[in-house]
Design an enzyme around this catalytic site. Sequence first.
Site, PDB file in Angstrom:
ATOM      1  N   ALA A  72      15.909 -37.113  40.288  1.00 24.40           N
ATOM      2  CA  ALA A  72      16.912 -37.960  39.648  1.00 24.40           C
ATOM      3  C   ALA A  72      18.235 -37.822  40.395  1.00 24.40           C
ATOM      4  O   ALA A  72      18.524 -36.775  40.971  1.00 24.40           O
ATOM      5  CB  ALA A  72      17.088 -37.522  38.207  1.00 24.40           C
ATOM      6  N   GLY A 115      11.926 -35.989  39.660  1.00 24.74           N
ATOM      7  CA  GLY A 115      11.426 -37.354  39.481  1.00 24.74           C
ATOM      8  C   GLY A 115      10.660 -37.855  40.700  1.00 24.74           C
ATOM      9  O   GLY A 115       9.801 -38.738  40.581  1.00 24.74           O
ATOM     10  N   GLU A 118       7.264 -36.567  40.318  1.00 22.82           N
ATOM     11  CA  GLU A 118       6.647 -37.336  39.223  1.00 22.82           C
ATOM     12  C   GLU A 118       6.137 -38.691  39.744  1.00 22.82           C
ATOM     13  O   GLU A 118       5.062 -39.152  39.369  1.00 22.82           O
ATOM     14  CB  GLU A 118       7.652 -37.532  38.084  1.00 22.82           C
ATOM     15  CG  GLU A 118       7.895 -36.224  37.320  1.00 22.82           C
ATOM     16  CD  GLU A 118       9.009 -36.313  36.294  1.00 22.82           C
ATOM     17  OE1 GLU A 118      10.028 -36.985  36.573  1.00 22.82           O
ATOM     18  OE2 GLU A 118       8.872 -35.709  35.220  1.00 22.82           O
ATOM     19  N   GLU A 138      13.788 -29.270  37.434  1.00 16.83           N
ATOM     20  CA  GLU A 138      14.625 -29.711  36.310  1.00 16.83           C
ATOM     21  C   GLU A 138      15.216 -28.555  35.521  1.00 16.83           C
ATOM     22  O   GLU A 138      16.351 -28.626  35.043  1.00 16.83           O
ATOM     23  CB  GLU A 138      13.804 -30.603  35.358  1.00 16.83           C
ATOM     24  CG  GLU A 138      13.479 -31.977  35.898  1.00 16.83           C
ATOM     25  CD  GLU A 138      12.214 -32.047  36.748  1.00 16.83           C
ATOM     26  OE1 GLU A 138      11.696 -30.992  37.170  1.00 16.83           O
ATOM     27  OE2 GLU A 138      11.745 -33.171  36.992  1.00 16.83           O
TER      28      GLU A 138
HETATM   29  N1  CO8 Z   1      20.973 -36.490  43.329  1.00 14.40           N
HETATM   30  C1  CO8 Z   1      22.091 -36.947  43.937  1.00 14.40           C
HETATM   31  N2  CO8 Z   1      22.394 -36.659  45.213  1.00 14.40           N
HETATM   32  C2  CO8 Z   1      21.545 -35.894  45.907  1.00 14.40           C
HETATM   33  C3  CO8 Z   1      20.359 -35.402  45.346  1.00 14.40           C
HETATM   34  C4  CO8 Z   1      20.071 -35.716  43.989  1.00 14.40           C
HETATM   35  N3  CO8 Z   1      18.956 -35.331  43.387  1.00 14.40           N
HETATM   36  N4  CO8 Z   1      19.718 -34.666  46.276  1.00 14.40           N
HETATM   37  C5  CO8 Z   1      20.465 -34.710  47.381  1.00 14.40           C
HETATM   38  N5  CO8 Z   1      21.575 -35.445  47.169  1.00 14.40           N
HETATM   39  C6  CO8 Z   1      22.680 -35.716  48.067  1.00 14.40           C
HETATM   40  C7  CO8 Z   1      23.665 -34.565  48.099  1.00 14.40           C
HETATM   41  O1  CO8 Z   1      24.572 -34.616  47.018  1.00 14.40           O
HETATM   42  C8  CO8 Z   1      24.341 -34.789  49.428  1.00 14.40           C
HETATM   43  O2  CO8 Z   1      25.284 -35.844  49.303  1.00 14.40           O
HETATM   44  P1  CO8 Z   1      26.761 -35.695  49.971  1.00 14.40           P
HETATM   45  O3  CO8 Z   1      26.481 -35.680  51.442  1.00 14.40           O
HETATM   46  O4  CO8 Z   1      27.461 -36.943  49.497  1.00 14.40           O
HETATM   47  O5  CO8 Z   1      27.336 -34.421  49.451  1.00 14.40           O
HETATM   48  C9  CO8 Z   1      23.205 -35.310  50.294  1.00 14.40           C
HETATM   49  O6  CO8 Z   1      22.215 -35.796  49.391  1.00 14.40           O
HETATM   50  C10 CO8 Z   1      22.597 -34.212  51.134  1.00 14.40           C
HETATM   51  O7  CO8 Z   1      22.228 -33.135  50.280  1.00 14.40           O
HETATM   52  P2  CO8 Z   1      22.442 -31.592  50.659  1.00 14.40           P
HETATM   53  O8  CO8 Z   1      23.730 -31.428  51.380  1.00 14.40           O
HETATM   54  O9  CO8 Z   1      22.245 -30.780  49.421  1.00 14.40           O
HETATM   55  O10 CO8 Z   1      21.247 -31.386  51.696  1.00 14.40           O
HETATM   56  P3  CO8 Z   1      20.352 -30.065  51.976  1.00 14.40           P
HETATM   57  O11 CO8 Z   1      19.506 -30.418  53.159  1.00 14.40           O
HETATM   58  O12 CO8 Z   1      21.187 -28.855  52.032  1.00 14.40           O
HETATM   59  O13 CO8 Z   1      19.380 -29.915  50.696  1.00 14.40           O
HETATM   60  C11 CO8 Z   1      17.908 -30.691  48.948  1.00 14.40           C
HETATM   61  C12 CO8 Z   1      18.431 -30.910  50.375  1.00 14.40           C
HETATM   62  C13 CO8 Z   1      17.078 -29.402  48.869  1.00 14.40           C
HETATM   63  C14 CO8 Z   1      17.032 -31.893  48.586  1.00 14.40           C
HETATM   64  C15 CO8 Z   1      19.100 -30.562  47.986  1.00 14.40           C
HETATM   65  O14 CO8 Z   1      19.956 -31.686  48.175  1.00 14.40           O
HETATM   66  C16 CO8 Z   1      18.710 -30.519  46.546  1.00 14.40           C
HETATM   67  O15 CO8 Z   1      18.345 -29.444  46.038  1.00 14.40           O
HETATM   68  N6  CO8 Z   1      18.844 -31.645  45.852  1.00 14.40           N
HETATM   69  C17 CO8 Z   1      18.662 -31.714  44.420  1.00 14.40           C
HETATM   70  C18 CO8 Z   1      17.190 -31.596  44.006  1.00 14.40           C
HETATM   71  C19 CO8 Z   1      17.099 -31.680  42.531  1.00 14.40           C
HETATM   72  O16 CO8 Z   1      17.401 -30.737  41.832  1.00 14.40           O
HETATM   73  N7  CO8 Z   1      16.751 -32.878  42.047  1.00 14.40           N
HETATM   74  C20 CO8 Z   1      16.815 -33.218  40.648  1.00 14.40           C
HETATM   75  C21 CO8 Z   1      15.620 -32.747  39.923  1.00 14.40           C
HETATM   76  S1  CO8 Z   1      15.884 -32.952  38.177  1.00 14.40           S
HETATM   77  C22 CO8 Z   1      15.243 -34.493  37.868  1.00 14.40           C
HETATM   78  O17 CO8 Z   1      14.693 -35.159  38.718  1.00 14.40           O
HETATM   79  C23 CO8 Z   1      15.347 -35.067  36.460  1.00 14.40           C
HETATM   80  C24 CO8 Z   1      16.285 -34.391  35.521  1.00 14.40           C
HETATM   81  C25 CO8 Z   1      17.729 -34.805  35.689  1.00 14.40           C
HETATM   82  C26 CO8 Z   1      18.635 -34.297  34.599  1.00 14.40           C
HETATM   83  C27 CO8 Z   1      20.082 -34.223  35.100  1.00 14.40           C
HETATM   84  C28 CO8 Z   1      21.036 -33.662  34.082  1.00 14.40           C
HETATM   85  C29 CO8 Z   1      22.484 -33.611  34.624  1.00 14.40           C
END
Ligand code: CO8
Length: 264
Positions: A72, A115, A118, A138
């Site tokens: 997400a 997601g 999923e 999550e």
């Molecule tokens: N949402 C929004 N932006 C994201 C996401 C995300 N899920 N993942 C990555 N990005 C963005 C980052 O914010 C960043 O943007 P910016 O350059 O503008 O700062 C850009 O992508 C690059 O990300 P990173 O700098 O973090 O890149 P890395 O190579 O260091 O890491 C990862 C890559 C491992 C994918 C890392 O970005 C990460 O952990 N992302 C989040 C993963 C995650 O937790 N996803 C959500 C799972 S929860 C879900 O799907 C449903 C529940 C939601 C409930 C929310 C309640 C608030």
Amino acid sequence: MPEMSKEVSEEVLLEFPEEHIAIVRINRPKAYNALNLNVRTLIAEKFDELKGREDIRAVILTGNEKSFAAGADLKEMSVLSAMDYYKIHVERLYNTFADYPRPVIAAVNGFALGGGMELAMISDIILAGKGAKFGQPEVKVGVMPGAGGSQRLVRAVGKYNAMRLCMTGMMIGADEAKSMGLVCEVLDDDKVMDRALEMARELAALPPLGLEHIKYAILHGPDMSLESALGLERKSMQVLMSSKDRAEATAAFLEKRKGTYTGE
Ligand code: CO8
């Protein structure tokens, strides 16, 4: 739905690389293909469009080389109230994809998280590059999988693997995902799409009605009693026995030629 600029509307692409095959491509590279509402809506719209395309017999769902989908969109989600989230009815968007009757192959490179995992699990067959990473993180943002992540996962990999992934929020690699039965094939990263296309071609050459009935029985049978599920299977088999494609497939076998199928 919010107004969509051209750039935003291209966050999911629908491609037709060859006859009978479609690719739904998540295209939000700046955010690791994070699933904002626009992307989720577009995925639903693309599958809705494909439902009306009888000529399409196999679909590939994919992202880019760095990410299938990183879950997400946490920035978008962070400002949503519980009521906002409820009113979005994410399940309706996912159901439009889940109800798609023909085969869907998820071609996963990079991250398939939350997601994103999923979405991969709604697909019928998951192919992954060696560098792919799967996870349900999550819990780390204070919630839990909300679009099938706990339920499709437990049905795919069993209680203990599902508990481990959902409770710890850990990421696993493609080989481990294969060893637990989530991923079907692990490939070199740059070969995932080639293999997905090859498999889509194989599926597209088979009787489409048979594939639809197989998909339905495998998706719905396990939630029924065994007796009911066996009845469903038997009835589907009987329907297929009366299809034109069954007659053509049998004739093609006996005449040692390739069959051509109409889905009737
Ligand atoms: N949402 C929004 N932006 C994201 C996401 C995300 N899920 N993942 C990555 N990005 C963005 C980052 O914010 C960043 O943007 P910016 O350059 O503008 O700062 C850009 O992508 C690059 O990300 P990173 O700098 O973090 O890149 P890395 O190579 O260091 O890491 C990862 C890559 C491992 C994918 C890392 O970005 C990460 O952990 N992302 C989040 C993963 C995650 O937790 N996803 C959500 C799972 S929860 C879900 O799907 C449903 C529940 C939601 C409930 C929310 C309640 C608030």
